[in-house]
Design an enzyme around this catalytic site. Structure first.
Site, PDB file in Angstrom:
ATOM      1  N   HIS A 152      37.693  51.058  10.844  1.00 39.32           N
ATOM      2  CA  HIS A 152      38.740  51.937  10.376  1.00 39.32           C
ATOM      3  C   HIS A 152      39.572  52.531  11.493  1.00 39.32           C
ATOM      4  O   HIS A 152      39.071  52.803  12.367  1.00 39.32           O
ATOM      5  CB  HIS A 152      37.984  52.980   9.281  1.00 39.32           C
ATOM      6  CG  HIS A 152      37.016  53.878   9.709  1.00 39.32           C
ATOM      7  ND1 HIS A 152      37.472  54.968  10.666  1.00 39.32           N
ATOM      8  CD2 HIS A 152      35.668  54.150   9.515  1.00 39.32           C
ATOM      9  CE1 HIS A 152      36.282  55.555  10.982  1.00 39.32           C
ATOM     10  NE2 HIS A 152      35.224  55.072  10.316  1.00 39.32           N
ATOM     11  N   CYS A 207      30.455  53.388  12.179  1.00 40.29           N
ATOM     12  CA  CYS A 207      31.535  52.649  12.001  1.00 40.29           C
ATOM     13  C   CYS A 207      32.348  52.429  13.430  1.00 40.29           C
ATOM     14  O   CYS A 207      32.090  52.909  14.397  1.00 40.29           O
ATOM     15  CB  CYS A 207      32.554  53.232  11.064  1.00 40.29           C
ATOM     16  SG  CYS A 207      31.950  53.279   9.498  1.00 40.29           S
TER      17      CYS A 207
END
Length: 270
Positions: free
Chosen positions: A105, A133
């Site tokens: 992301h 992430c």
């Protein structure tokens, strides 16, 4: 007896449905790309399938992993999100799920708005900074979102070698606007009136015996949004390669927004 048969049928039906739910698309086995994440050097390398079935590295990206919070292994992407809410009520653009709660992301935004980027987190790209992430610039995470189909193989590993294409230079952020500096598409994004940056060696040493010199060696030009525009450099010099001495070499470059920069250095003929 009928009840037992009914239960058996239901079990078989449940197994079939389950297998359909978790089966990757047929294209996954022959996906166009293979993405490798080096969580130690915080570098992503994208490999593209060639006609003979081999994979060639075609793109390197700077990322921020979560170190040990980013799980090692090989996975296949499963879901994409145009905007996705992240931990602590912040948001990410162009997210792609790798495994579990681990996503590709963008750098987080304070709100669901492309003009609310967390600048301090953007400046950490290339170092460990996430909660697991794989954070990327807006341009890079959008590239994965747009080009890599679901089922794309992702390998997360560790190595001191950043990868075959090396570790990209970080994108400069000279003036904070609220937008990711690689985001060239979001409405409302201002045009920054910042000149390109030219990096030169302090001195260029040449030999009168070698006429095949390269005045671009060690030279780089970058526009304010981090684009490498070295190929657009124009060079002016008064070098006489057969005559020893000091000469001035001037480099100038203009980016796509019309911003120009110029810088000089000295070439020494020995």
């Amino acid at each position: 007896m009928k009840t037992k048969k009914l239960i058996n049928y239901l079990l078989i039906f449940a197994i079939l449905i389950s297998s359909l739910m978790f089966t990757l698309p047929a294209s996954a086995a022959t996906g166009e790309y293979h993405i490798k994440v080096n969580r130690l050097t915080n570098t992503v390398t994208v490999y593209k399938r060639q006609a003979d079935g081999s994979f060639k590295p075609v793109k390197a990206m700077l990322c921020s992993s979560g170190g040990n919070l980013t799980p090692l292994g090989t996975y296949r992407t499963t879901v994409k999100y145009r905007w996705r809410q992240l931990l602590y009520n912040v948001w990410g653009q162009y997210s792609t799920r790798i495994v579990g709660q681990i996503l590709f992301h963008s750098i987080p935004y304070y709100r669901l708005n492309a003009g609310t980027l967390m600048k301090g987190q953007f400046e950490k790209l290339g170092s460990t900074a996430s909660h697991g992430c794989v954070r990327l610039s807006a341009a890079d995470t959008k590239w994965i979102y747009d080009n890599c189909s679901l089922g794309t193989k992702v390998t997360i590993y560790e190595s001191k070698n950043p990868g075959p294409l090396g570790k990209p230079e970080p994108t400069p952020y000279p003036t904070y606007t609220g937008f990711d500096p690689t985001d060239t598409w979001s409405p409302g994004r201002p045009i920054i009136k910042t000149d390109p940056v030219i990096t030169l060696p302090k001195k260029i040493t040449l030999s009168a015996k070698d006429t095949s010199y390269d005045l671009l060696k060690g030279v780089k030009a970058v526009s304010y949004d981090g684009k490498d525009i070295t190929d657009d450099i124009e060079i002016e010099d008064d070098i006489d390669i057969e005559t020893p001495g000091n000469y001035t070499v001037t480099y100038s470059v203009t980016d796509k927004y019309g911003h120009t920069a110029a810088k000089s250095t000295t070439a020494v003929i020995e």
